[in-house]
Design a protein around this motif. Structure first.
Motif, short mmCIF file in Angstrom:
data_model
loop_
_atom_site.label_atom_id
_atom_site.label_comp_id
_atom_site.label_asym_id
_atom_site.label_seq_id
_atom_site.Cartn_x
_atom_site.Cartn_y
_atom_site.Cartn_z
N THR A 185 5.26 5.75 -4.17
CA THR A 185 6.48 5.53 -4.96
C THR A 185 6.76 6.66 -5.93
N GLU A 186 5.75 7.13 -6.63
CA GLU A 186 5.94 8.19 -7.62
C GLU A 186 6.54 9.44 -6.97
N ASN A 187 5.99 9.86 -5.83
CA ASN A 187 6.51 11.04 -5.14
C ASN A 187 7.93 10.83 -4.65
N PHE A 188 8.22 9.65 -4.10
CA PHE A 188 9.56 9.39 -3.59
C PHE A 188 10.58 9.33 -4.72
N GLU A 189 10.18 8.76 -5.85
CA GLU A 189 11.10 8.71 -6.99
C GLU A 189 11.35 10.11 -7.56
N LYS A 190 10.31 10.93 -7.57
CA LYS A 190 10.40 12.25 -8.17
C LYS A 190 11.10 13.26 -7.26
N TYR A 191 10.78 13.23 -5.96
CA TYR A 191 11.26 14.27 -5.04
C TYR A 191 12.25 13.78 -3.99
N GLY A 192 12.45 12.49 -3.87
CA GLY A 192 13.44 11.96 -2.94
C GLY A 192 13.15 12.32 -1.49
N PHE A 200 5.98 14.98 3.53
CA PHE A 200 4.99 14.03 4.04
C PHE A 200 4.85 14.14 5.55
N VAL A 201 5.98 14.22 6.24
CA VAL A 201 5.97 14.34 7.70
C VAL A 201 5.49 15.73 8.12
N ALA A 202 5.79 16.75 7.32
CA ALA A 202 5.47 18.13 7.68
C ALA A 202 3.98 18.44 7.64
N VAL A 203 3.22 17.71 6.86
CA VAL A 203 1.78 17.97 6.77
C VAL A 203 1.11 17.42 8.02
N PRO A 204 0.59 18.31 8.87
CA PRO A 204 0.03 17.84 10.16
C PRO A 204 -1.40 17.32 10.04
N LEU A 205 -1.54 16.22 9.34
CA LEU A 205 -2.84 15.58 9.17
C LEU A 205 -2.77 14.15 9.69
N GLY A 222 6.35 8.41 8.79
CA GLY A 222 7.55 8.75 8.04
C GLY A 222 8.64 7.70 8.23
N CYS A 223 8.78 7.19 9.45
CA CYS A 223 9.75 6.13 9.71
C CYS A 223 9.40 4.87 8.93
N ALA A 224 8.11 4.53 8.90
CA ALA A 224 7.68 3.36 8.13
C ALA A 224 7.97 3.56 6.65
N ALA A 225 7.70 4.76 6.14
CA ALA A 225 7.96 5.04 4.72
C ALA A 225 9.47 4.96 4.44
N ALA A 226 10.27 5.52 5.32
CA ALA A 226 11.73 5.46 5.14
C ALA A 226 12.21 4.01 5.09
N PHE A 227 11.66 3.18 5.94
CA PHE A 227 12.01 1.76 5.95
C PHE A 227 11.58 1.09 4.65
N ARG A 246 0.84 -1.20 0.00
CA ARG A 246 0.00 0.00 0.00
C ARG A 246 0.88 1.25 0.00
N THR A 247 1.90 1.27 0.84
CA THR A 247 2.79 2.42 0.92
C THR A 247 3.51 2.63 -0.40
#
Length: 161
Positions: free
Chosen positions: A88-95, A102-107, A115-120, A82-83
């Motif tokens: 994937t598109e955003n991570f490939e494009k913006y690193g 992603f972490v900065a948006v307080p939602l 963010g830790c899960a995404a980094a992993f 799911r992640t």
């Protein structure tokens, strides 16, 4: 909530929790405990960053251990696919900038824990992930502090009030 615990520690604990993070800690610090914006920000950000180091260090070995059990293997397979599918598109494009934003948006479902899960999931190295997540937490802290100071909640912001 944490009546016998010093207010500063309560704020840090609320900031460290996966659901509330600093989105809950800053309003509690300012609204319930009467802290000023700088103290609320500092304690909430610090509390939110504290679990990042162990999460980044131990997500891989813990998930690997838990995957030996069918139910956890199914859960992690679902979570990781799911992640990857959603980000994937955003991570490939913006690193790393994508991780920071992603972490900065307080939602809900964004923040340091996710963010830790995404980094992993995306295999981001520890130091880079830590810096990106910390930057995102600090940005989110500024946003939540300003919203709290103006009396505008996130629900108001989302609904366009």
């Amino acid at each position: 909530m944490l009546g016998s615990v010093p207010h500063w520690l309560s704020v840090m604990v609320i900031g460290a929790l996966p659901i509330s993070e600093l989105r809950g800690a800053i309003p509690v610090a300012m609204g319930i405990y009467g802290m000023g914006p700088f103290e609320a920000y500092f304690l909430s950000v610090l509390g939110n960053i504290i679990p990042v180091v162990p999460l980044l260090l131990f997500l891989e070995p813990v998930s690997g251990y838990l995957r030996r059990y069918h139910i956890f293997d199914v859960f992690f397979t679902w979570l990781f696919s799911r992640t990857r599918r959603n980000h994937t598109e955003n991570f490939e494009k913006y690193g790393l900038l994508a991780l920071t934003l992603f972490v900065a948006v307080p939602l809900p479902v964004t923040g340091a824990w996710t963010g830790c899960a995404a980094a992993f999931v995306f295999g981001i190295k520890f130091k880079q992930a830590l810096l990106a997540i910390a930057a995102g937490v600090m940005i989110a802290g500024v946003i939540v502090t300003i919203l709290t100071m103006t009396g505008m909640g996130l629900a108001d912001l989302i609904s366009g009030v």
